[in-house]
Design an enzyme around this catalytic site. Structure first.
Site, mmCIF file in Angstrom:
data_model
loop_
_atom_site.group_PDB
_atom_site.id
_atom_site.type_symbol
_atom_site.label_atom_id
_atom_site.label_comp_id
_atom_site.label_asym_id
_atom_site.label_seq_id
_atom_site.Cartn_x
_atom_site.Cartn_y
_atom_site.Cartn_z
ATOM 1 N N THR A 44 -8.276 -35.285 23.822
ATOM 2 C CA THR A 44 -9.557 -34.593 23.107
ATOM 3 C C THR A 44 -10.633 -35.131 23.907
ATOM 4 O OG1 THR A 44 -9.523 -36.433 21.459
ATOM 5 C CG2 THR A 44 -8.458 -34.460 20.796
ATOM 6 N N SER A 45 -10.538 -36.215 24.722
ATOM 7 C CA SER A 45 -11.530 -36.725 25.444
ATOM 8 C C SER A 45 -11.299 -37.415 26.649
ATOM 9 C CB SER A 45 -12.363 -37.663 24.564
ATOM 10 O OG SER A 45 -11.566 -38.951 24.289
ATOM 11 N N GLY A 46 -12.043 -38.085 27.348
ATOM 12 C CA GLY A 46 -11.875 -38.773 28.740
ATOM 13 C C GLY A 46 -10.578 -38.188 29.567
ATOM 14 N N ILE A 47 -9.813 -39.273 29.951
ATOM 15 C CA ILE A 47 -8.837 -38.962 31.053
ATOM 16 C C ILE A 47 -7.685 -38.049 30.348
ATOM 17 C CG2 ILE A 47 -6.874 -39.979 32.281
ATOM 18 C CD1 ILE A 47 -8.544 -42.673 32.299
ATOM 19 N N ASP A 94 -1.173 -38.728 13.983
ATOM 20 C CA ASP A 94 -1.613 -40.110 14.115
ATOM 21 C C ASP A 94 -0.786 -41.218 14.469
ATOM 22 O OD1 ASP A 94 -2.686 -42.596 13.810
ATOM 23 O OD2 ASP A 94 -3.175 -42.194 11.533
ATOM 24 N N THR A 142 -0.603 -48.172 17.717
ATOM 25 C CA THR A 142 -1.113 -46.862 18.475
ATOM 26 C C THR A 142 -0.587 -46.709 19.849
ATOM 27 O OG1 THR A 142 -2.946 -47.130 16.900
ATOM 28 C CG2 THR A 142 -3.148 -45.502 18.958
ATOM 29 N N SER A 176 -1.848 -49.723 32.094
ATOM 30 C CA SER A 176 -3.339 -50.240 32.690
ATOM 31 C C SER A 176 -2.871 -51.531 33.388
ATOM 32 C CB SER A 176 -4.244 -50.670 31.425
ATOM 33 O OG SER A 176 -5.335 -51.468 32.146
ATOM 34 N N TYR A 200 -5.866 -63.134 16.463
ATOM 35 C CA TYR A 200 -6.291 -61.935 17.028
ATOM 36 C C TYR A 200 -7.186 -62.112 18.278
ATOM 37 C CZ TYR A 200 -7.274 -57.203 17.769
ATOM 38 O OH TYR A 200 -7.498 -55.855 18.438
#
Length: 338
Positions: A44-47, A94, A142, A176, A200
């Site tokens: 939906t966005s970016g790369i 999701d 995710t 990455s 965290y």
């Protein structure tokens, strides 16, 4: 030093492409993709959006799963405004929810579509600690675990499609170079941040999830090679440094300063989508599997990222996480392998 200079000037590598190559350039001489069906997460966005746009321009059928159907419909509208004949299916997904992943796969299978290409692109970098509905730290859930289950459930369809069409299937995991920043025991750290906020660290959690993408690629490639009827490959890519929605949760003076100081190293979004598109559809990648690519050329992973034992260990834990109660699996005191 030489590698840095090559990156800055965009010198072409063995593939004929380099850091300055764009997604359109690396797909320009590829075969027409009208017979190819591709699922792209995070489109939906970016790369991901640029990857989807370029593949649509090359006439591939797109399936765009997204948490926000509104955002997915908007992405579809942008693509069809440029490519009116595009065939694009928008679906709900999701990735942080294992139930949602299973529902998506069930709905996709009901469409009776083939599946040639799966691009696991969606990514999250969250500054604030959060836990998924399944009890897993949100970044890991995710970026990795949702994609692990998605790939697992779609693999049969991909193998069937490759057999029926004679066209080799491809899976592309977007990782990455930050995966190299993680050191230590992966499973122990995952258990800690899934149970206790005090452990965290946003950057370390992101690095963990990206390392998991690399190891998933390594182990899956090995398993596919052993499965004689599986004409499917899997590879992993580092898109490059680019400012997208992924970093927006960390906006502020320090983030702005870092991006200003490193601006010469930043890629444009069309450049950042190039490696994903190259690995996804270029004929040169036929039969290439289990590799890691950056700037459209094969690259090295971290020492941990090339560890076969760690890849097998992560796979075993992942299978348990998606098939049993994750909270029990991540109980540090109860599980001897942690």
């Amino acid at each position: 030093m030489l590698d840095t200079v090559k990156y800055l000037i965009g010198a072409a590598g063995a593939s004929g492409y380099g850091s300055k190559s764009t997604a359109e350039e690396v797909t320009e001489n590829c075969p027409d993709l009208r017979s190819i069906t591709v699922i792209i997460t995070g489109a939906t966005s970016g790369i991901g959006a640029e990857t989807a746009r370029v593949l649509a321009k090359r006439r591939a059928r797109l399936v765009l799963p997204a948490r926000s159907l509104k955002a997915a419909e908007e992405a579809k509208a942008r693509i069809t405004s440029e490519c009116p004949d595009s065939e694009i299916v928008v679906m709900a997904l999701d990735l942080s929810s294992l139930k949602s992943v299973r529902n998506f796969v069930s709905e996709f299978e009901s469409l009776k579509l083939p599946l040639n290409l799966l691009i696991n692109n969606a990514g999250k970098f969250a500054h604030e600690h959060a836990i998924s509905e399944d009890g897993i730290e949100m970044t890991f859930a995710t970026n990795y675990l949702g994609h692990f289950l998605l790939t697992k459930l779609l693999l049969k369809k991909m193998i069937e499609t490759a057999k029926e069409t004679g066209v080799q299937g491809r899976i592309v995991n977007v990782s990455s170079s930050i995966h190299t920043w993680f050191a230590g025991d992966m499973i122990r750290y995952l258990a800690q941040i899934s149970r206790n906020k005090s452990h965290y660290d946003a950057t370390r959690a992101y690095a963990l999830s990206k390392l998991a993408n690399v190891l998933h690629t390594k182990e899956l490639a090995q398993r596919l090679k052993q499965q004689t009827d599986a004409n499917v490959t899997v590879n992993c890519v580092h898109p490059g440094i680019v400012r997208t929605r992924l970093t927006r949760e960390r906006e502020g003076f320090l983030t702005d300063l870092v991006f200003f100081l490193t601006s010469k190293l930043l890629k444009t979004i069309p450049q950042a989508a190039a490696t994903t598109c190259y690995v996804s559809v270029h004929p040169r990648l036929e039969d290439v599997s289990g590799k890691y690519f950056a700037d459209c050329n094969e690259a090295w992973t971290s020492k941990l990222g090339s560890n076969s034992n760690e890849a097998a260990r992560l796979w075993a834990i992942s299978e348990l996480l998606v098939s049993t109660d994750p909270k029990e699996v991540l109980d540090i005191n109860a599980k001897p392998w942690i």
